[in-house]
Design a protein around this motif. Structure first.
Motif, PDB file in Angstrom:
ATOM      1  N   GLY A   1      36.952  46.387  43.063  1.00 46.39           N
ATOM      2  CA  GLY A   1      37.605  45.427  42.182  1.00 46.39           C
ATOM      3  C   GLY A   1      38.660  46.076  41.311  1.00 46.39           C
ATOM      4  N   LYS A   2      38.307  47.158  40.616  1.00 49.80           N
ATOM      5  CA  LYS A   2      39.242  47.800  39.701  1.00 49.80           C
ATOM      6  C   LYS A   2      40.431  48.430  40.432  1.00 49.80           C
ATOM      7  CE  LYS A   2      37.887  47.609  35.313  1.00 49.80           C
ATOM      8  NZ  LYS A   2      36.814  46.621  35.414  1.00 49.80           N
ATOM      9  N   SER A   3      40.179  49.096  41.554  1.00 51.46           N
ATOM     10  CA  SER A   3      41.254  49.773  42.275  1.00 51.46           C
ATOM     11  C   SER A   3      41.923  48.875  43.304  1.00 51.46           C
ATOM     12  CB  SER A   3      40.725  51.053  42.948  1.00 51.46           C
ATOM     13  OG  SER A   3      40.442  52.032  41.972  1.00 51.46           O
ATOM     14  N   ALA A   4      41.630  47.576  43.242  1.00 52.52           N
ATOM     15  CA  ALA A   4      42.331  46.563  44.044  1.00 52.52           C
ATOM     16  C   ALA A   4      42.293  46.893  45.533  1.00 52.52           C
ATOM     17  CB  ALA A   4      43.774  46.418  43.563  1.00 52.52           C
ATOM     18  N   GLN A   5      41.113  47.187  46.039  1.00 54.34           N
ATOM     19  CA  GLN A   5      40.942  47.430  47.458  1.00 54.34           C
ATOM     20  C   GLN A   5      40.460  46.147  48.136  1.00 54.34           C
ATOM     21  OE1 GLN A   5      41.575  51.011  48.831  1.00 54.34           O
ATOM     22  NE2 GLN A   5      42.748  50.345  47.066  1.00 54.34           N
ATOM     23  N   PHE A   6      40.742  46.036  49.418  1.00 54.38           N
ATOM     24  CA  PHE A   6      40.326  44.854  50.175  1.00 54.38           C
ATOM     25  C   PHE A   6      38.799  44.703  50.098  1.00 54.38           C
ATOM     26  CE2 PHE A   6      38.762  42.847  54.032  1.00 54.38           C
ATOM     27  CZ  PHE A   6      39.557  41.716  54.100  1.00 54.38           C
ATOM     28  N   PRO A   7      38.294  43.485  49.820  1.00 50.75           N
ATOM     29  CA  PRO A   7      38.993  42.202  49.701  1.00 50.75           C
ATOM     30  C   PRO A   7      39.250  41.760  48.257  1.00 50.75           C
ATOM     31  CG  PRO A   7      36.659  41.810  49.967  1.00 50.75           C
ATOM     32  CD  PRO A   7      36.815  43.311  49.918  1.00 50.75           C
ATOM     33  N   LEU A   8      39.043  42.633  47.281  1.00 49.19           N
ATOM     34  CA  LEU A   8      39.219  42.243  45.878  1.00 49.19           C
ATOM     35  C   LEU A   8      40.567  42.730  45.333  1.00 49.19           C
ATOM     36  CD1 LEU A   8      35.624  42.932  44.470  1.00 49.19           C
ATOM     37  CD2 LEU A   8      36.559  40.824  45.443  1.00 49.19           C
TER      38      LEU A   8
ATOM     39  N   PHE B   1      40.791  39.108  35.460  1.00 53.78           N
ATOM     40  CA  PHE B   1      39.511  39.260  34.781  1.00 53.78           C
ATOM     41  C   PHE B   1      38.360  38.814  35.672  1.00 53.78           C
ATOM     42  CE2 PHE B   1      36.185  38.134  31.713  1.00 53.78           C
ATOM     43  CZ  PHE B   1      36.204  39.249  30.889  1.00 53.78           C
ATOM     44  N   LEU B   2      38.504  37.658  36.329  1.00 60.47           N
ATOM     45  CA  LEU B   2      37.408  37.107  37.125  1.00 60.47           C
ATOM     46  C   LEU B   2      37.174  37.907  38.405  1.00 60.47           C
ATOM     47  CD1 LEU B   2      38.113  33.284  36.684  1.00 60.47           C
ATOM     48  CD2 LEU B   2      36.256  34.607  35.669  1.00 60.47           C
ATOM     49  N   VAL B   3      38.256  38.295  39.089  1.00 58.75           N
ATOM     50  CA  VAL B   3      38.094  39.034  40.345  1.00 58.75           C
ATOM     51  C   VAL B   3      37.454  40.393  40.088  1.00 58.75           C
ATOM     52  CG1 VAL B   3      39.318  40.123  42.264  1.00 58.75           C
ATOM     53  CG2 VAL B   3      39.973  37.830  41.520  1.00 58.75           C
ATOM     54  N   THR B   4      37.944  41.090  39.070  1.00 58.28           N
ATOM     55  CA  THR B   4      37.355  42.398  38.780  1.00 58.28           C
ATOM     56  C   THR B   4      35.933  42.272  38.236  1.00 58.28           C
ATOM     57  OG1 THR B   4      38.447  42.405  36.613  1.00 58.28           O
ATOM     58  CG2 THR B   4      39.577  43.515  38.416  1.00 58.28           C
ATOM     59  N   ARG B   5      35.656  41.185  37.478  1.00 55.94           N
ATOM     60  CA  ARG B   5      34.283  40.977  37.009  1.00 55.94           C
ATOM     61  C   ARG B   5      33.337  40.749  38.174  1.00 55.94           C
ATOM     62  NH1 ARG B   5      36.847  41.919  33.550  1.00 55.94           N
ATOM     63  NH2 ARG B   5      36.166  43.939  34.236  1.00 55.94           N
ATOM     64  N   PHE B   6      33.807  40.093  39.222  1.00 53.75           N
ATOM     65  CA  PHE B   6      32.958  39.885  40.396  1.00 53.75           C
ATOM     66  C   PHE B   6      32.509  41.227  40.964  1.00 53.75           C
ATOM     67  CE2 PHE B   6      32.474  39.367  45.024  1.00 53.75           C
ATOM     68  CZ  PHE B   6      31.498  38.392  45.053  1.00 53.75           C
ATOM     69  N   GLY B   7      33.447  42.162  41.086  1.00 56.95           N
ATOM     70  CA  GLY B   7      33.072  43.496  41.549  1.00 56.95           C
ATOM     71  C   GLY B   7      32.165  44.208  40.572  1.00 56.95           C
ATOM     72  N   ASP B   8      32.389  43.968  39.271  1.00 55.57           N
ATOM     73  CA  ASP B   8      31.590  44.654  38.256  1.00 55.57           C
ATOM     74  C   ASP B   8      30.135  44.191  38.224  1.00 55.57           C
ATOM     75  OD1 ASP B   8      33.800  46.091  37.587  1.00 55.57           O
ATOM     76  OD2 ASP B   8      34.278  44.965  35.776  1.00 55.57           O
ATOM     77  N   TYR B   9      29.858  42.981  38.708  1.00 59.26           N
ATOM     78  CA  TYR B   9      28.461  42.553  38.829  1.00 59.26           C
ATOM     79  C   TYR B   9      27.694  43.520  39.739  1.00 59.26           C
ATOM     80  CZ  TYR B   9      29.675  38.062  36.687  1.00 59.26           C
ATOM     81  OH  TYR B   9      30.093  37.083  35.830  1.00 59.26           O
TER      82      TYR B   9
END
Length: 688
Positions: free
Chosen positions: A252-259, A182-190
């Motif tokens: 973030g959602k598609s789990a690409q580097f670095p998220l 949740f937190l890692v993908t939310r970081f990308g979503d910002y």
């Protein structure tokens, strides 16, 4: 309007209804519904699948639907009016994705009957409610006709992944993994949110389709036929910034580097959930968004180059970590990260159809592999360590046969589905790299080289997994006497095995290039005679120009056609597979990667990415946050509080003269007037 489009909203509504039913049953009594609430979910996804197939057939006839369903806010300005709405966009791209999501979701629901219901799990209504909401959220995302609506469902998909990854919340691992995802993908979503606001502020719309859509307006701006506010930047630079901001959410959602670090931990969720996340929902959402916005990305070669570089690097980076993993699902997790890297590589290098083709084939062979892993996990009483397995080939023939098909597709071995889509990805990257001048072509070629090297590693880790799991002799008592699985496990595996073996034949682009035969159905489906797949984004003519359509005279290697590049990638895949089989398909295999020494530790610990992110959070972000908090408390709030304290103090003293006695007020007025006269007299005297 076609009847299929009239009933299209039910595609999203049916799984949402199953969510409500399972939720209500769970709140009332878990025994109210049979199978813990699985039946409503199965019926709902089957209904959505039938409607999706109907929509796909309608779209295949040339019809496209793009209309607003509900308008929820209107902001009228001086020069324009901003409308925020929910609508449906049904074109070849969304129709294809609807079928993928509904089919995989249906099979996951059926498989769950064997994986969840037969294992004595508690909280099944909560599980099936989560699956229903997850499916509905992804379907809502797929049919969104504007970026704001996409963002809403993008976040709902993230919420559902959090709920399902942490399904076993009484154990320590799943809640932690859910919070991390949740937190890692939310970081990308910002970044996505900021990009969304920027797009709306720039173009006054978030629509994907129509003459007023933001991709089409961006095209007109660069052609000098329209103008928008670019906030002091050159138009192409500003469009690049907006595209990269949205790309943050995609990464973030598609789990690409670095998220990417959340996805391996997400294996703490139930295995059917992993299949749904990896094949058709959460991770697929990011790549689908880039495909949906492809016309906007196409106006920025810089953005495309970054997409290609991120994809190529992620494909190689994740593949190296899959070489040493011991848990079955961990290998598949890093495989997913790598394969979505290939899709990003294709999108970045101009292979729009190649990327969506790989999205299609990957959905089936990755769902197959995860459900096959689930079958093995059932048989092994939830032991996922491949080194405790072995010899399951004879004891689980259906699981082995279908898992082998999925592995051949993943490794890219001809004629299985993954070969055709992976080969087209690499071919498009190579040709556009050779045919594009300057640094952009160099970036494309570098991304191609990383993707090509990843093929070797993919073949190795895939068949290391097959050999350790199914070949040799049983290495534990569990492997010697595995638990049997039922039809609700074998049925979905058989369906997906057939699809993993055959869907590659939907788009035999290399064969067409060699023979001229019309065997590239997916190209015709997605592009159509006038670029139908991009009708919501960009004209076909400008699309080809911006994607650096190759002049064959510039590319000497292209004279050989696709045969040599395909043979090269196939040779690497077979080499990796054969080396893995030779090393691990033995009665008593040993961990040969231990010879890597310290490098094995680096790979097994994921290049210490988790440790680095923790260090970054505790030693950089937290101190900076502390400084910001100090400035906020002492300076910003201090000034505000100081002004308010002066006002309060002055007011408390002035309040004392409000006595309510008229004579006091008269005296104060007289004193005030006298003071003013004296001050005025002194002032006049000073002037004289």
């Amino acid at each position: 309007m076609s009847a299929a489009f009239t009933y299209a909203p039910l595609i999203v509504a049916l799984p949402f209804l199953s969510f409500l039913i399972a939720l209500a049953a769970g709140l009332a009594d878990r025994d109210v519904l049979p199978k813990g609430g699985a039946i409503p979910g199965i019926l709902a996804t089957l209904g959505s699948l039938a409607l999706s197939a109907w929509v796909a057939l309608t779209v295949a006839g040339g019809a496209v639907f793009d209309e607003t369903i509900y308008e929820w806010a209107v902001a009228a300005g001086v020069e324009s009016q901003l409308e925020l709405s929910f609508g449906l966009l049904l074109d070849p791209l969304s129709a294809m994705m609807l079928v993928i999501v509904c089919l995989v979701a249906t099979l996951v629901h059926v498989f769950s009957l064997g994986y969840m219901n037969d294992e004595g799990e508690t909280g099944l209504p909560r599980y099936y409610a989560g699956l229903g909401l997850f499916t509905a959220s992804m379907l809502g995302f797929v049919v969104s006709d504007n970026l704001l609506q996409s963002f809403v469902f993008f976040e709902l998909v993230g919420l559902c992944s959090y709920l399902l990854i942490g399904f076993h919340f009484r154990e320590p691992g799943p809640p932690s993994a859910a919070k991390k995802a949740f937190l890692v993908t939310r970081f990308g979503d910002y970044f996505f949110l900021v990009g969304l606001v920027g797009i709306v502020a720039t173009f006054g719309t978030a629509q994907f389709g129509g003459a007023e859509s933001f991709p089409h307006v961006a095209e007109l701006v660069l052609a000098g036929e329209a103008s928008v506010r670019t906030f002091g930047f050159a138009p192409e630079t500003w469009f690049t910034i907006l595209g990269l901001l949205v790309l943050g959410g995609v990464i973030g959602k598609s789990a690409q580097f670095p998220l990417h670090t959340w996805l391996p931990d997400a294996m703490e969720g139930p295995t059917p959930v992993s299949a749904l996340i990896h094949a058709a929902t959460m991770v697929a959402a990011g790549v689908f968004l880039v495909a949906r916005m492809y016309g906007f990305y196409a106006v920025s070669p810089t953005a495309l180059a970054i997409v290609a570089l991120v994809g190529g690097f992620t494909a190689l980076f994740a593949a190296t970590m899959g070489l040493v993993k011991r848990e079955l699902k961990q290998v598949l997790a890093y495989s997913t990260i790598s394969q979505y890297g290939y899709m990003m590589l294709a999108l970045g290098t101009g292979g729009y159809v190649a990327a969506t083709f790989h999205l299609l084939t990957h959905a089936f062979f990755k769902a197959l592999l995860f459900l096959g892993a689930g079958s093995v996990i059932i048989a092994m009483h939830h032991n996922e360590n491949m080194w405790d397995m072995g010899g399951l080939r004879k004891r689980m023939p259906v699981t082995y046969a279908t898992f082998l098909v999925g592995s051949l597709a993943l490794a890219g071995i001809v004629p299985f589905a993954g070969f055709w889509s992976k080969d087209e990805v690499l071919y498009e990257a190579l040709i556009h790299g050779l045919g594009t001048e300057g640094s952009l072509g160099t970036v494309f070629l570098a991304a191609y080289a990383m993707g090509l090297l990843a093929v070797l590693f993919t073949g190795f880790y895939t068949f290391r997994m097959v050999a350790l799991t199914f070949h040799g002799e049983p290495r534990t008592d569990l492997a010697a006497d595995p638990e049997s699985v039922g039809w609700n496990v074998k049925g979905p595996l058989s369906v997906l095995g057939l699809l993993a073996a055959t869907t590659g034949f939907l788009n035999l682009a290399p064969v067409k290039k060699l023979t001229g035969a019309k065997v590239d159905f997916l190209h015709q489906w997605l592009e159509g005679p006038e670029g139908a797949a991009l009708m919501a984004t960009l004209s076909a003519k400008h699309y080809k120009h911006l994607l650096h359509d190759v002049n064959p005279a510039q590319v000497t290697a292209s004279e050989l056609g696709p045969l040599l590049p395909a043979a090269l990638s196939l040779g690497l895949a077979i080499t990796g597979a054969l080396v893995a089989f030779r090393l691990y398909a033995t009665p008593e295999p040993t961990e040969h990667t231990a010879k890597l020494g310290g490098l094995q530790d680096v790979l097994y610990n994921n290049y210490y990415q988790d440790e680095y992110q923790v260090w970054l959070a505790t030693n950089v972000v937290q101190p900076l946050a502390g400084v910001a908090d100090t400035v906020d408390q002492s300076l910003v709030d201090g000034v505000v509080n100081g002004v308010s304290s002066v006002s309060l103090s002055s007011g408390s003293r002035i309040r004392r003269i409000q006595t309510g006695v008229v004579s006091n007020y008269a005296a104060l007025v007289t004193l005030g007037l006298t003071a003013l006269l004296v001050a005025f007299g002194l002032y006049e005297g000073w002037l004289l």
